[in-house]
Design a protein around this motif. Structure first.
Motif, PDB file in Angstrom:
ATOM      1  N   LEU A 207     -21.529 -35.360  52.305  1.00 23.51           N
ATOM      2  CA  LEU A 207     -20.594 -36.061  53.187  1.00 23.51           C
ATOM      3  C   LEU A 207     -19.319 -35.272  53.429  1.00 23.51           C
ATOM      4  O   LEU A 207     -18.851 -35.153  54.563  1.00 23.51           O
ATOM      5  CB  LEU A 207     -20.238 -37.420  52.579  1.00 23.51           C
ATOM      6  N   HIS A 208     -18.753 -34.731  52.370  1.00 21.82           N
ATOM      7  CA  HIS A 208     -17.422 -34.123  52.452  1.00 21.82           C
ATOM      8  C   HIS A 208     -17.442 -32.620  52.708  1.00 21.82           C
ATOM      9  O   HIS A 208     -16.402 -32.044  53.037  1.00 21.82           O
ATOM     10  CB  HIS A 208     -16.654 -34.378  51.157  1.00 21.82           C
ATOM     11  N   GLY A 209     -18.574 -31.979  52.519  1.00 26.94           N
ATOM     12  CA  GLY A 209     -18.596 -30.523  52.563  1.00 26.94           C
ATOM     13  C   GLY A 209     -18.237 -29.963  51.196  1.00 26.94           C
ATOM     14  O   GLY A 209     -18.526 -30.573  50.167  1.00 26.94           O
ATOM     15  N   THR A 210     -17.573 -28.823  51.178  1.00 28.35           N
ATOM     16  CA  THR A 210     -17.279 -28.127  49.927  1.00 28.35           C
ATOM     17  C   THR A 210     -15.793 -28.196  49.595  1.00 28.35           C
ATOM     18  O   THR A 210     -14.946 -27.868  50.434  1.00 28.35           O
ATOM     19  CB  THR A 210     -17.714 -26.660  50.011  1.00 28.35           C
ATOM     20  N   THR A 211     -15.481 -28.620  48.395  1.00 28.66           N
ATOM     21  CA  THR A 211     -14.110 -28.609  47.890  1.00 28.66           C
ATOM     22  C   THR A 211     -13.902 -27.310  47.117  1.00 28.66           C
ATOM     23  O   THR A 211     -14.784 -26.873  46.382  1.00 28.66           O
ATOM     24  CB  THR A 211     -13.865 -29.828  46.990  1.00 28.66           C
ATOM     25  N   ARG A 212     -12.729 -26.708  47.278  1.00 28.71           N
ATOM     26  CA  ARG A 212     -12.501 -25.347  46.787  1.00 28.71           C
ATOM     27  C   ARG A 212     -11.325 -25.271  45.818  1.00 28.71           C
ATOM     28  O   ARG A 212     -10.408 -26.093  45.856  1.00 28.71           O
ATOM     29  CB  ARG A 212     -12.272 -24.403  47.968  1.00 28.71           C
ATOM     30  N   SER A 213     -11.363 -24.252  44.984  1.00 28.51           N
ATOM     31  CA  SER A 213     -10.343 -24.063  43.963  1.00 28.51           C
ATOM     32  C   SER A 213      -9.042 -23.562  44.568  1.00 28.51           C
ATOM     33  O   SER A 213      -9.047 -22.610  45.355  1.00 28.51           O
ATOM     34  CB  SER A 213     -10.836 -23.062  42.925  1.00 28.51           C
ATOM     35  N   PRO A 214      -7.909 -24.151  44.190  1.00 28.39           N
ATOM     36  CA  PRO A 214      -6.619 -23.611  44.620  1.00 28.39           C
ATOM     37  C   PRO A 214      -6.352 -22.206  44.081  1.00 28.39           C
ATOM     38  O   PRO A 214      -5.573 -21.455  44.668  1.00 28.39           O
ATOM     39  CB  PRO A 214      -5.606 -24.611  44.061  1.00 28.39           C
ATOM     40  N   TRP A 215      -6.977 -21.856  42.963  1.00 26.87           N
ATOM     41  CA  TRP A 215      -6.800 -20.515  42.405  1.00 26.87           C
ATOM     42  C   TRP A 215      -7.476 -19.464  43.273  1.00 26.87           C
ATOM     43  O   TRP A 215      -6.946 -18.373  43.466  1.00 26.87           O
ATOM     44  CB  TRP A 215      -7.400 -20.455  40.999  1.00 26.87           C
ATOM     45  N   ASN A 216      -8.643 -19.791  43.762  1.00 30.38           N
ATOM     46  CA  ASN A 216      -9.436 -18.873  44.581  1.00 30.38           C
ATOM     47  C   ASN A 216     -10.438 -19.721  45.363  1.00 30.38           C
ATOM     48  O   ASN A 216     -11.364 -20.275  44.764  1.00 30.38           O
ATOM     49  CB  ASN A 216     -10.161 -17.862  43.694  1.00 30.38           C
ATOM     50  N   PRO A 217     -10.280 -19.848  46.683  1.00 28.50           N
ATOM     51  CA  PRO A 217     -11.161 -20.724  47.462  1.00 28.50           C
ATOM     52  C   PRO A 217     -12.631 -20.341  47.398  1.00 28.50           C
ATOM     53  O   PRO A 217     -13.490 -21.146  47.775  1.00 28.50           O
ATOM     54  CB  PRO A 217     -10.617 -20.589  48.884  1.00 28.50           C
ATOM     55  N   ASP A 218     -12.933 -19.146  46.934  1.00 27.88           N
ATOM     56  CA  ASP A 218     -14.335 -18.756  46.778  1.00 27.88           C
ATOM     57  C   ASP A 218     -14.983 -19.388  45.555  1.00 27.88           C
ATOM     58  O   ASP A 218     -16.209 -19.333  45.407  1.00 27.88           O
ATOM     59  CB  ASP A 218     -14.454 -17.226  46.660  1.00 27.88           C
ATOM     60  N   LEU A 219     -14.165 -19.996  44.673  1.00 30.11           N
ATOM     61  CA  LEU A 219     -14.672 -20.531  43.410  1.00 30.11           C
ATOM     62  C   LEU A 219     -14.721 -22.053  43.421  1.00 30.11           C
ATOM     63  O   LEU A 219     -13.990 -22.715  44.159  1.00 30.11           O
ATOM     64  CB  LEU A 219     -13.798 -20.061  42.252  1.00 30.11           C
ATOM     65  N   THR A 220     -15.561 -22.596  42.553  1.00 28.49           N
ATOM     66  CA  THR A 220     -15.710 -24.038  42.429  1.00 28.49           C
ATOM     67  C   THR A 220     -14.486 -24.674  41.789  1.00 28.49           C
ATOM     68  O   THR A 220     -13.729 -24.026  41.053  1.00 28.49           O
ATOM     69  CB  THR A 220     -16.951 -24.373  41.581  1.00 28.49           C
ATOM     70  N   THR A 221     -14.346 -25.961  42.053  1.00 30.27           N
ATOM     71  CA  THR A 221     -13.367 -26.794  41.343  1.00 30.27           C
ATOM     72  C   THR A 221     -13.964 -27.361  40.069  1.00 30.27           C
ATOM     73  O   THR A 221     -13.234 -27.841  39.197  1.00 30.27           O
ATOM     74  CB  THR A 221     -12.977 -27.993  42.210  1.00 30.27           C
ATOM     75  N   GLY A 222     -15.299 -27.356  39.979  1.00 29.27           N
ATOM     76  CA  GLY A 222     -15.964 -28.199  39.005  1.00 29.27           C
ATOM     77  C   GLY A 222     -16.099 -29.602  39.567  1.00 29.27           C
ATOM     78  O   GLY A 222     -15.605 -29.924  40.652  1.00 29.27           O
ATOM     79  N   GLY A 223     -16.782 -30.461  38.849  1.00 26.69           N
ATOM     80  CA  GLY A 223     -16.992 -31.815  39.312  1.00 26.69           C
ATOM     81  C   GLY A 223     -17.531 -32.669  38.188  1.00 26.69           C
ATOM     82  O   GLY A 223     -17.737 -32.181  37.073  1.00 26.69           O
ATOM     83  N   SER A 224     -17.684 -33.941  38.440  1.00 26.36           N
ATOM     84  CA  SER A 224     -17.646 -34.486  39.784  1.00 26.36           C
ATOM     85  C   SER A 224     -16.243 -34.856  40.267  1.00 26.36           C
ATOM     86  O   SER A 224     -16.065 -35.242  41.427  1.00 26.36           O
ATOM     87  CB  SER A 224     -18.533 -35.729  39.853  1.00 26.36           C
ATOM     88  N   SER A 225     -15.242 -34.766  39.423  1.00 27.12           N
ATOM     89  CA  SER A 225     -13.864 -35.064  39.845  1.00 27.12           C
ATOM     90  C   SER A 225     -13.274 -33.853  40.552  1.00 27.12           C
ATOM     91  O   SER A 225     -12.232 -33.309  40.167  1.00 27.12           O
ATOM     92  CB  SER A 225     -13.023 -35.481  38.639  1.00 27.12           C
ATOM     93  N   ALA A 226     -13.973 -33.445  41.625  1.00 26.99           N
ATOM     94  CA  ALA A 226     -13.652 -32.198  42.309  1.00 26.99           C
ATOM     95  C   ALA A 226     -12.332 -32.283  43.065  1.00 26.99           C
ATOM     96  O   ALA A 226     -11.451 -31.430  42.911  1.00 26.99           O
ATOM     97  CB  ALA A 226     -14.791 -31.847  43.272  1.00 26.99           C
ATOM     98  N   GLY A 227     -12.189 -33.312  43.895  1.00 24.83           N
ATOM     99  CA  GLY A 227     -10.963 -33.442  44.659  1.00 24.83           C
ATOM    100  C   GLY A 227      -9.761 -33.696  43.782  1.00 24.83           C
ATOM    101  O   GLY A 227      -8.666 -33.171  44.033  1.00 24.83           O
ATOM    102  N   ALA A 228      -9.941 -34.489  42.735  1.00 24.09           N
ATOM    103  CA  ALA A 228      -8.834 -34.745  41.808  1.00 24.09           C
ATOM    104  C   ALA A 228      -8.383 -33.464  41.139  1.00 24.09           C
ATOM    105  O   ALA A 228      -7.180 -33.205  40.983  1.00 24.09           O
ATOM    106  CB  ALA A 228      -9.269 -35.772  40.757  1.00 24.09           C
ATOM    107  N   GLY A 229      -9.343 -32.629  40.733  1.00 20.42           N
ATOM    108  CA  GLY A 229      -8.992 -31.371  40.100  1.00 20.42           C
ATOM    109  C   GLY A 229      -8.268 -30.430  41.033  1.00 20.42           C
ATOM    110  O   GLY A 229      -7.255 -29.817  40.669  1.00 20.42           O
ATOM    111  N   ALA A 230      -8.783 -30.295  42.256  1.00 16.22           N
ATOM    112  CA  ALA A 230      -8.128 -29.430  43.239  1.00 16.22           C
ATOM    113  C   ALA A 230      -6.718 -29.919  43.524  1.00 16.22           C
ATOM    114  O   ALA A 230      -5.771 -29.124  43.611  1.00 16.22           O
ATOM    115  CB  ALA A 230      -8.948 -29.382  44.526  1.00 16.22           C
ATOM    116  N   ALA A 231      -6.564 -31.234  43.672  1.00 19.45           N
ATOM    117  CA  ALA A 231      -5.246 -31.798  43.955  1.00 19.45           C
ATOM    118  C   ALA A 231      -4.269 -31.525  42.822  1.00 19.45           C
ATOM    119  O   ALA A 231      -3.094 -31.200  43.053  1.00 19.45           O
ATOM    120  CB  ALA A 231      -5.375 -33.301  44.196  1.00 19.45           C
ATOM    121  N   ALA A 232      -4.732 -31.639  41.594  1.00 19.89           N
ATOM    122  CA  ALA A 232      -3.861 -31.404  40.441  1.00 19.89           C
ATOM    123  C   ALA A 232      -3.382 -29.958  40.395  1.00 19.89           C
ATOM    124  O   ALA A 232      -2.192 -29.679  40.206  1.00 19.89           O
ATOM    125  CB  ALA A 232      -4.585 -31.764  39.150  1.00 19.89           C
ATOM    126  N   ALA A 233      -4.319 -29.025  40.541  1.00 18.03           N
ATOM    127  CA  ALA A 233      -3.956 -27.605  40.436  1.00 18.03           C
ATOM    128  C   ALA A 233      -3.104 -27.136  41.602  1.00 18.03           C
ATOM    129  O   ALA A 233      -2.290 -26.217  41.456  1.00 18.03           O
ATOM    130  CB  ALA A 233      -5.221 -26.761  40.332  1.00 18.03           C
TER     131      ALA A 233
END
Length: 467
Positions: free
Chosen positions: A142-168
């Motif tokens: 549904l959402h596509g891919t959520t990306r790491s603020p450190w490096n957009p080529d890398l994962t955020t991890g999950g399933s709390s992906a958006g929460a993690g990206a927002a925090a960092a």
């Protein structure tokens, strides 16, 4: 964006409360600084399912008035924060991260949402998750891919992906994730965050389930403690929640002398731990030992069969959800998930019951192995952050859950487990240590995490990618 905006967005909740109290910053100023960061980063990071800047601006204005009048509602008053999309907000659709369902639109707030609003939190919006929360990445049909603020080529991890990206990334200091096998702590290690998967029942849920917990995600342990004061308040709607009682979440100083610390470097199942991760976690144990803690090795207590059993149990559970969809809806589910749930087809009732009994066995062996220690140190995952588009650390679907051998035991045993960044790989990827404790000793785990955070080497301190 002005540097001052990034600096404001990078302040902790503890710092913001102090600034509000002295009048040197207002909730509205902080809200606008955070919104500037969101506008800059969100087109790439993709952290939000629902972003409501006008609604949160109104909340910030109300908080500004309360602080001006000397009447803040509670610890979260005026603090920008996010809630994962599976935490109900009245009127906000809940698609569970998948394009295959018609989203449920809740009529009432979840207990977590209610507690946040009652204490004046400024809710920026709902963050994304992968399909049904069953991926350790930010890949969603549904959402596509959520990306790491450190490096957009890398994962955020999950399933709390958006929460993690927002925090960092600095979308406010406080964020709520959920965790059934590592979904708070995996973004913790792959994004350098401080996180807590609390004791089962510590934070009331709208939909309790075996092993499921909600918890805080932040950049500092102090903010975890502040947020727990809000999130752990009781709610009778969760029939599994712990009895209400007063907990002092103040992070009093820890004296490591005589502290019994377990060092758990071999899960007994799953993928082999990368040497850089082993070295980083060993380094955490060395810091505790140097301060007088008694460190002892914890033998492996998980087995491949225990891990395979929880994997099959989840496959069958998700297969039931998948089979309830029409063929057209099924075609919209992420192919990886469709293939994964197919592995549960044909499992007999006897086999599923055996899986459940193995989960109970996992609970027993985890408590038994860790009971001699005040805290146990371990890797969070055996590997560091992988490509953002990859659904799981191990792309082979047959090895889908081979990375949760260190995390899932504490979901099933109900023990609290935190993460703190403890180093970086040679190519700059974050490494977290998991700090677990005895059942219900959430404050003790946070005190140990805060002590390590304050005494870790400078090389392990994140320089947050905010701005």
């Amino acid at each position: 964006m002005a540097v001052t905006d990034a600096g404001i967005a990078g302040l902790s909740a503890v710092e913001l409360r102090a600034r509000y109290a002295e009048g040197s910053l207002s909730p509205v100023e902080v809200h606008e600084a955070v919104q500037d960061v969101i506008a800059r980063r969100e087109p790439v990071l993709n952290a939000f399912w629902r972003h409501d800047p006008e609604g949160s601006r109104a909340q910030a204005k109300e908080s500004e008035r309360r602080w001006r009048d000397g009447e803040p509602l509670g610890p979260a008053d005026g603090i920008p924060l996010t809630l994962k999309e599976n935490v109900a907000r009245a009127g906000v659709p809940m698609p569970a991260g998948t394009a295959g369902v018609e989203p449920v639109v809740p009529e009432r707030d979840a207990p977590i949402t209610a507690r946040v609003l009652e204490t004046g939190g400024v809710v920026l919006g709902s963050t994304v998750m992968p399909d049904w929360g069953m991926l350790s990445s930010g890949v969603s049909s549904l959402h596509g891919t959520t990306r790491s603020p450190w490096n957009p080529d890398l994962t955020t991890g999950g399933s709390s992906a958006g929460a993690g990206a927002a925090a960092a990334a600095g979308y406010g200091p406080l964020h709520v994730g959920t965790d059934i096998g590592g979904s708070i702590r995996l973004p913790g290690t792959w994004l350098g965050l401080a996180t807590l998967k609390p004791s089962n029942g510590r934070i009331p849920l709208d939909a309790p389930y075996l092993g499921r917990a909600a918890g805080p995600m932040a950049r500092t342990v102090g903010d975890l403690a502040l947020f727990m004061e809000v999130l752990s308040r009781p709610d009778d709607r969760d029939w599994t929640s712990l009895p209400p009682h007063s907990i002092d979440w103040t992070l009093t100083d820890l004296d490591p002398r005589g502290l019994r610390v377990g060092l758990h470097l071999d899960a007994g199942c799953g993928g082999e731990v990368d040497p850089e991760i082993l070295a980083a976690v060993q380094g955490v144990a060395d810091v505790f030992a140097a301060a007088g803690a008694e460190v002892a090795e914890v033998a492996p207590f998980m087995t491949p069969d225990l891990l395979d059993s929880v994997d099959l149990f989840w496959r069958v559970r998700s297969l039931n959800d998948y089979d309830a969809l029409t063929p057209e809806q099924q075609s919209r589910v992420l192919p990886y998930i469709a293939e994964w749930v197919a592995g549960g087809a044909g499992a007999s009732g006897v086999r599923v019951l055996d899986c459940y009994q193995q989960i109970m066995r996992m609970q027993a062996v985890t408590v038994e192995a860790t009971l001699p220690y005040d805290i146990v140190l371990s890797p969070v995952a055996p590997v560091s952050a992988f490509p953002a588009e990859q659904p799981m650390p191990y792309p082979d679907n047959g090895r889908g859950m081979q990375h949760i051998g260190f995390t899932v035991p504490y979901n099933m045993s109900g023990q609290p487990a935190a993460t703190v960044n403890c180093g970086f790989t040679t190519d700059g990827r974050t490494i977290g240590v998991q700090i677990s404790g005895r059942r219900f000793d959430d404050p003790g785990v946070l005190r140990a995490a805060a002590w390590y955070e304050a005494h870790r080497p400078a090389s392990a301190v994140p320089d947050w990618p905010i701005g």
